[in-house]
Motif scaffolding. Structure first.
Motif, short mmCIF file in Angstrom:
data_model
loop_
_atom_site.label_atom_id
_atom_site.label_comp_id
_atom_site.label_asym_id
_atom_site.label_seq_id
_atom_site.Cartn_x
_atom_site.Cartn_y
_atom_site.Cartn_z
N PHE A 40 110.81 89.72 68.37
CA PHE A 40 109.87 90.53 67.59
C PHE A 40 108.67 89.69 67.16
O PHE A 40 107.51 90.09 67.34
CB PHE A 40 110.60 91.11 66.37
N TYR A 41 108.95 88.51 66.62
CA TYR A 41 107.85 87.67 66.13
C TYR A 41 107.13 86.95 67.28
O TYR A 41 105.95 86.61 67.15
CB TYR A 41 108.37 86.70 65.08
N LEU A 42 107.83 86.72 68.37
CA LEU A 42 107.17 86.18 69.57
C LEU A 42 106.17 87.19 70.12
O LEU A 42 105.04 86.84 70.50
CB LEU A 42 108.21 85.83 70.62
N LEU A 43 106.56 88.46 70.16
CA LEU A 43 105.65 89.50 70.64
C LEU A 43 104.44 89.67 69.73
O LEU A 43 103.33 89.90 70.21
CB LEU A 43 106.40 90.83 70.73
N LEU A 44 104.64 89.54 68.44
CA LEU A 44 103.54 89.75 67.50
C LEU A 44 102.58 88.56 67.43
O LEU A 44 101.36 88.74 67.39
CB LEU A 44 104.10 90.03 66.11
N THR A 61 114.29 81.13 47.18
CA THR A 61 113.08 81.46 47.92
C THR A 61 113.38 81.61 49.41
O THR A 61 112.89 82.55 50.07
CB THR A 61 112.01 80.37 47.72
N ALA A 62 114.19 80.71 49.94
CA ALA A 62 114.56 80.80 51.35
C ALA A 62 115.27 82.12 51.65
O ALA A 62 115.02 82.76 52.68
CB ALA A 62 115.46 79.62 51.74
N ALA A 63 116.16 82.54 50.74
CA ALA A 63 116.89 83.80 50.95
C ALA A 63 115.95 85.00 50.91
O ALA A 63 116.06 85.91 51.74
CB ALA A 63 117.96 83.94 49.87
N ILE A 64 115.01 85.01 49.98
CA ILE A 64 114.08 86.13 49.87
C ILE A 64 113.18 86.22 51.10
O ILE A 64 112.97 87.30 51.66
CB ILE A 64 113.24 86.00 48.58
N VAL A 65 112.65 85.08 51.53
CA VAL A 65 111.76 85.06 52.70
C VAL A 65 112.52 85.51 53.95
O VAL A 65 112.01 86.27 54.78
CB VAL A 65 111.16 83.66 52.89
N ASP A 66 113.78 85.07 54.08
CA ASP A 66 114.59 85.49 55.23
C ASP A 66 114.86 86.99 55.19
O ASP A 66 114.83 87.66 56.23
CB ASP A 66 115.91 84.71 55.24
N ASP A 67 115.14 87.52 54.01
CA ASP A 67 115.37 88.97 53.88
C ASP A 67 114.13 89.75 54.33
O ASP A 67 114.24 90.77 55.02
CB ASP A 67 115.70 89.33 52.43
N ILE A 68 112.96 89.28 53.93
CA ILE A 68 111.72 89.95 54.32
C ILE A 68 111.51 89.86 55.83
O ILE A 68 111.17 90.85 56.50
CB ILE A 68 110.52 89.34 53.56
N ALA A 69 111.72 88.67 56.38
CA ALA A 69 111.48 88.46 57.82
C ALA A 69 112.41 89.29 58.69
O ALA A 69 112.05 89.70 59.80
CB ALA A 69 111.63 86.98 58.15
N ASN A 70 113.63 89.55 58.20
CA ASN A 70 114.62 90.26 59.02
C ASN A 70 114.68 91.75 58.74
O ASN A 70 115.49 92.45 59.37
CB ASN A 70 116.00 89.64 58.80
N TYR A 71 113.85 92.25 57.86
CA TYR A 71 113.94 93.66 57.46
C TYR A 71 113.78 94.59 58.67
O TYR A 71 114.63 95.46 58.92
CB TYR A 71 112.87 93.98 56.41
N ILE A 72 112.72 94.45 59.41
CA ILE A 72 112.49 95.32 60.57
C ILE A 72 113.42 94.97 61.73
O ILE A 72 114.05 95.86 62.32
CB ILE A 72 111.01 95.28 61.00
N PRO A 73 113.55 93.68 62.11
CA PRO A 73 114.43 93.36 63.25
C PRO A 73 115.87 93.82 63.08
O PRO A 73 116.50 94.25 64.06
CB PRO A 73 114.34 91.83 63.31
N ALA A 74 116.43 93.74 61.86
CA ALA A 74 117.82 94.17 61.66
C ALA A 74 117.98 95.64 61.97
O ALA A 74 118.99 96.07 62.57
CB ALA A 74 118.25 93.88 60.22
N ARG A 75 117.01 96.43 61.60
CA ARG A 75 117.08 97.87 61.85
C ARG A 75 116.82 98.20 63.32
O ARG A 75 117.43 99.12 63.87
CB ARG A 75 116.09 98.59 60.91
N LEU A 76 115.97 97.44 63.96
CA LEU A 76 115.77 97.61 65.40
C LEU A 76 117.04 97.26 66.16
O LEU A 76 117.40 97.94 67.13
CB LEU A 76 114.61 96.72 65.88
N THR A 77 117.72 96.21 65.73
CA THR A 77 118.98 95.81 66.37
C THR A 77 120.02 96.91 66.22
O THR A 77 120.75 97.22 67.18
CB THR A 77 119.51 94.51 65.74
N ALA A 78 120.11 97.49 65.04
CA ALA A 78 121.06 98.57 64.82
C ALA A 78 120.78 99.75 65.74
O ALA A 78 121.70 100.34 66.33
CB ALA A 78 121.01 99.02 63.36
N LEU A 79 119.52 100.11 65.89
CA LEU A 79 119.15 101.21 66.78
C LEU A 79 119.48 100.87 68.23
O LEU A 79 119.90 101.75 69.00
CB LEU A 79 117.66 101.53 66.63
N LEU A 80 119.30 99.61 68.62
CA LEU A 80 119.64 99.19 69.97
C LEU A 80 121.14 99.34 70.22
O LEU A 80 121.56 99.83 71.27
CB LEU A 80 119.20 97.73 70.17
#
Length: 298
Positions: free
Chosen positions: A148-152, A184-203
């Motif tokens: 996802f982030y490679l594409l963006l 801080t690391a946990a919060i940033v990771d949660d933000i970064a994975n918000y969309i990808p986690a849901r895309l993975t679930a749909l996949l």
């Protein structure tokens, strides 16, 4: 969008896997450990400085590499950047690591390298459940999110994501040592994975034999876990297989109470884990097809 780079990087990972050299994530881990030894305080500020510093350093190195590749012929630049980008993808390594639970003489030992939970007293059911949850959750962390982030954003996008994910895996624990330092690391990771986690679930839902059941479990159980992201791919996988995942687990000597996701239609056993791992082919085909469409349209 960097479709050509993404499809080539994905193919490199599929055919070659990990290269026999020190992985960039290991370098990131060394930086985190060195910073922690020198500057650790269980306060938010030192942890935030670590996050800022590693992201800035990763961004500097990756953008410099992209800049230098700009002096090369386009085809050579694409290959070099794809090789570097492939180190941020983990489909081969993830699949092989989880599949090892099916053949290992000591599956508890094999599982210890995959999860942070205590494995000494696990039953076979708990071992295979942990394997299924690792497979589902890390399809997001190790495959979909990096892509996802490679594409963006190209190589800097996947590099920064891996830095964020590495910090999360090393210091983002709600333990006495890391409660504030890793916040801080946990919060940033949660933000970064918000969309990808849901895309993975749909996949996962799209590849399920019983798509309706997988979708229903995703909608009903995806939000149940403490993590804002992990529950989505795990709930989708539970629904796809017709098993119950989640539940209590022991971490660092303490039992953590977690909700149950899915439906206990089938047992969580070796057959269920094997069925989940067989999704790899469908996932690869769907990802490559979507990337190929992107290349054609770009």
């Amino acid at each position: 969008m960097f479709f050509e780079l993404a499809i080539l990087a994905y193919l490199v990972d599929l055919f070659f896997g990990e290269f026999p050299c020190k992985h960039p994530v290991v370098w990131m881990g060394d930086f985190i450990s060195a910073f922690e030894r020198r500057f650790y305080r269980d306060r938010i500020l030192p942890g935030a400085l670590l996050v800022t510093g590693l992201i800035a350093l990763t961004l500097l190195i990756s953008t410099t590499l992209v800049y230098l590749c700009g002096f090369l012929p386009a085809w050579m630049s694409l290959i070099i950047l794809a090789i570097f980008a492939s180190t941020g993808l983990a489909m081969n390594m993830l699949h092989a690591s989880v599949a090892a639970l099916l053949t290992a003489k000591q599956p508890k030992q094999a599982l210890r390298y995959l999860v942070s939970r205590d494995t000494e007293d696990m039953s076979d059911t708990q071992i295979y459940k942990a394997g299924l949850e690792t497979w589902a959750e890390n399809l997001s962390d190790g495959v979909i999110a990096p892509l996802f982030y490679l594409l963006l954003f190209g190589l800097p996008g996947i590099a920064v994501y891996k830095a964020i994910n590495t910090m999360d895996s090393m210091i983002a624990y709600k333990t006495e040592r890391y409660f504030y330092f890793g916040k801080t690391a946990a919060i940033v990771d949660d933000i970064a994975n918000y969309i990808p986690a849901r895309l993975t679930a749909l996949l996962i839902v799209s590849l399920a034999t019983d798509k309706q059941r997988a979708w229903q479990c995703l909608r009903r159980d995806g939000k149940k876990m403490e993590s804002p992201n992990a529950g989505y791919p795990i709930a989708a996988m539970a629904g796809a297989l017709g098993v119950a995942l989640g539940g209590d687990a022991r971490y660092h000597g303490q039992v953590k109470h977690k909700p149950t996701l899915g439906l206990p239609i089938h047992p969580v056993d070796k057959s269920a884990l094997n069925q989940a791992l067989q999704m790899k082919m469908g996932i690869n085909i769907m990802i490559l097809a979507l990337l190929a469409i992107g290349v054609g349209l770009s």
